[in-house]
Design an enzyme around this catalytic site. Structure first.
Site, PDB file in Angstrom:
ATOM      1  N   GLU A 174       0.779  -1.238   0.000  1.00  0.00           N
ATOM      2  CA  GLU A 174       0.000   0.000   0.000  1.00  0.00           C
ATOM      3  C   GLU A 174       0.815   1.294   0.000  1.00  0.00           C
ATOM      4  O   GLU A 174       0.606   2.161   0.837  1.00  0.00           O
ATOM      5  CB  GLU A 174      -0.919   0.019   1.223  1.00  0.00           C
ATOM      6  CG  GLU A 174      -1.930  -1.092   1.231  1.00  0.00           C
ATOM      7  CD  GLU A 174      -2.823  -1.056   2.463  1.00  0.00           C
ATOM      8  OE1 GLU A 174      -4.028  -1.212   2.281  1.00  0.00           O
ATOM      9  OE2 GLU A 174      -2.321  -0.878   3.581  1.00  0.00           O
TER      10      GLU A 174
HETATM   11  C1  TNX Z   1      -4.744  -3.751   4.652  1.00  0.00           C
HETATM   12  S1  TNX Z   1      -3.190  -6.224   4.122  1.00  0.00           S
HETATM   13  C2  TNX Z   1      -3.456  -3.639   5.146  1.00  0.00           C
HETATM   14  C3  TNX Z   1      -3.252  -3.261   6.543  1.00  0.00           C
HETATM   15  C4  TNX Z   1      -4.532  -2.898   7.224  1.00  0.00           C
HETATM   16  C5  TNX Z   1      -5.605  -3.880   6.824  1.00  0.00           C
HETATM   17  C6  TNX Z   1      -6.900  -3.661   7.529  1.00  0.00           C
HETATM   18  C7  TNX Z   1      -2.100  -5.239   4.049  1.00  0.00           C
HETATM   19  C8  TNX Z   1      -0.895  -5.780   3.503  1.00  0.00           C
HETATM   20  N1  TNX Z   1      -2.326  -3.993   4.454  1.00  0.00           N
HETATM   21  O1  TNX Z   1      -2.350  -2.212   6.650  1.00  0.00           O
HETATM   22  O2  TNX Z   1      -4.322  -2.944   8.593  1.00  0.00           O
HETATM   23  O3  TNX Z   1      -5.814  -3.811   5.454  1.00  0.00           O
HETATM   24  O4  TNX Z   1      -7.793  -4.683   7.253  1.00  0.00           O
END
Ligand code: TNX
Length: 541
Positions: free
Chosen positions: A357
């Site tokens: 992300e």
């Molecule tokens: C996505 S899954 C994220 C996390 C968040 C989560 C909440 C991923 C690699 N990143 O940073 O905590 O969703 O559901």
């Protein structure tokens, strides 16, 4: 001297055994499912008081052959381990410890050679079948003897979890219960489907200390999970002491989501967690998320920001806004120091660098950064793991990609990488069960117990098939999870199903049968005093 201790023990054992056998016969067969095999329909016992059967084990064993009668555990039962083998002696002691509170027995762990006489438990590598692998075992129970045999100690440890589940549910109570403690007779041959059976705890969004982590590890071990992924840093908190960058914990460790208290592990505490996990045959996989999810680091050191200005602490839940300054040399000094220190206190072969992300970098910048991070992890002797976004880069042969949401894990698999399956819509333990679930998010959908169980790692993602799947993992993100009781509520019972998906063969794995076995585990979860979601999909006993 009159009666010596051995003779006394033998007489007492025979008497107790005789009484036990009479008791067994007076109650009829201790195993109502005798004669059934693992392929026969399962008829779980109806009440927690009913004699235990071999058919309620989770994860479901590879093969089960019940036999008539059962073994009566008494105060005189000895746990025989190979003399001189400290590791197996420790496993024997672990078993004695687990059986002590409910039985009140202080079972003796006896160094011995060869099989013991009637009325004992025998734990050994002698005759262990290499075909059952490093984690497989055979558990043979007769009215005379419990023999647990494995090729490697991890198999013995897993076999002990099976043995615990073969005893009646009150065995899990913290105080003395009446018994009798009968283990149904039969033979279980067992081994896992996947080598990676993991759970992740996010201690960055909310911090959970050593005692909570140990309790979490105990539960993982009970269901034969073997990888504990610790998400140690994120925008809202930095949770591991890095001696060369002390502000990471002094500043970055002080915050949490919503202004809740922070916290961090000293390196000594981390070592304590690692050792505890090791004693339960669980490998700790530490994650330092980068280049995004780094606001806590950017708040701790101004020089990590491209503009040289320290960021304010972040206590909200938005993601994707933060990044290390990928063009600055100091960034690479920073990640080298962090990875070096973390690798030095991590005996396991894996180091997770996140990589998820990042919304504020171009693809080339992102790829170049992750490429460097991968070299650094490799330089310090570890295998890099990253979330599926890292699938874009040139991966080293041993790099592992953890699938959560996008198409890039399949690309990584095409390039030869092994994949850990954590599909968000099935395995994300922070997603609400239903709209009525109080904690939790729901961006990946509501995940009731059936949805979390009814999928297969080898067919979930196009382009990733059985041979490319290293295993499964369920992450618990903790933006909305503030207490350890809430941790338990989101984890149970979904993590139990995930453990079965990772361990048991796909053939014959079905929700309609699993839900009955899970129902039988309710009294065990109650006895362990766990807060869990009593899903209406499960006919809890
Ligand atoms: C996505 S899954 C994220 C996390 C968040 C989560 C909440 C991923 C690699 N990143 O940073 O905590 O969703 O559901």
């Amino acid at each position: 001297m009159g009666l010596n201790v051995q003779t006394f023990r033998k007489i007492r054992q025979s008497l107790i055994f005789l009484i036990g056998t009479l008791l067994l016969f007076s109650c009829g067969n201790a195993n109502p499912n005798a004669g059934a095999t693992s392929t026969a329909p399962v008829t779980p016992s109806a009440t927690p008081e009913a004699p235990p059967t071999m058919n309620n084990i989770i994860p479901k064993p590879h093969s089960v052959q019940p036999a008539p009668g059962g073994f009566l555990l008494t105060a005189a039962t000895g746990i025989h381990v190979p003399s001189g083998n400290e590791e197996i002696t420790a496993i024997g002691r672990y078993l004695a410890e687990k059986l002590q509170p409910a039985t009140g027995f202080n079972l003796e762990v006896i160094p011995a050679s060869g099989a013991p006489g009637a009325g004992n438990i025998y734990i050994t590598l002698e005759g262990g079948d290499p075909a059952l692998g490093e984690e497989g075992y055979t558990l043979a129970v007769t009215p005379d003897l419990i023999a647990l045999v494995a090729y490697m100690p991890a198999g013995l440890f897993h076999g002990i979890q099976t043995l615990r589940q073969l005893l009646p549910a009150p065995i899990e109570q913290p105080t003395v219960q009446p018994g009798p403690w009968v283990v149904p007779a039969g033979v279980i041959r067992d081994q896992p489907r996947f080598t990676w059976r993991g759970a992740m705890l996010d201690v960055a969004r909310h911090f959970f200390g050593v005692a909570d982590v140990k309790a979490f590890l105990d539960e993982m071990a009970y269901y034969k999970l073997n990888r504990f992924h610790l998400h140690l840093s994120d925008d809202q908190g930095w949770r591991i002491e890095i001696k060369s960058w002390p502000n990471l914990t002094a500043i970055g460790g002080a915050t949490s989501v919503g202004g809740d208290p922070g916290g961090f592990f000293t390196q000594e505490q981390y070592a304590e967690i690692v050792a505890y996990a090791e004693s339960r045959y669980v490998t700790v996989v530490p994650e330092i998320d980068m280049p995004g999810h780094t606001n806590a680091a950017l708040a701790s050191y101004a020089e990590l920001n491209c503009d040289g200005v320290a960021r304010p602490p972040h206590t909200g839940m938005e993601v994707g806004f933060s990044t290390l300054c990928v063009g600055a040399d100091i960034t690479y000094k920073f990640i080298d120091d962090v990875i070096r220190e973390l690798a030095a206190i991590t005996p396991g072969p894996y180091l997770h660098i996140g990589g998820d992300e990042v919304q504020t970098l171009g693809t080339d910048e992102y790829n170049a950064f992750v490429q460097k991070a991968q070299s650094t992890v490799h330089k310090y002797g570890k295998r890099m793991i990253g979330w599926d976004e890292v699938g874009r880069i040139d991966l080293l042969p041993l790099t592992i990609v953890q699938y959560w949401n996008g198409p890039l894990a399949a690309e990584a698999a095409r390039k030869g990488a092994k994949v850990i399956m954590s599909p968000a819509s099935r395995t994300y333990l922070d997603q609400k069960y239903t709209p009525a679930t109080e904690p939790g998010l729901y961006w990946a959908g509501y995940i009731e117990v059936q949805e979390s169980y009814s999928w297969d790692p080898a067919t979930q993602l196009e382009g990733v098939s059985e041979g490319q799947v290293l295993g499964v993992e369920a992450p618990l993100w903790t933006e909305t999870i503030r207490t350890f009781s809430d941790v338990q509520y989101m984890v149970f019972p979904r993590l139990i199903g995930l453990a079965e998906i990772g361990w048991s063969t796909a053939a014959g794995r079905e929700w309609s049968e699993y839900r009955l076995r899970l129902a039988e585990h309710g009294p065990r979860l109650d006895a362990r005093n766990l807060n869990y979601y009593r899903s209406p999909q499960v006919p809890w006993v």
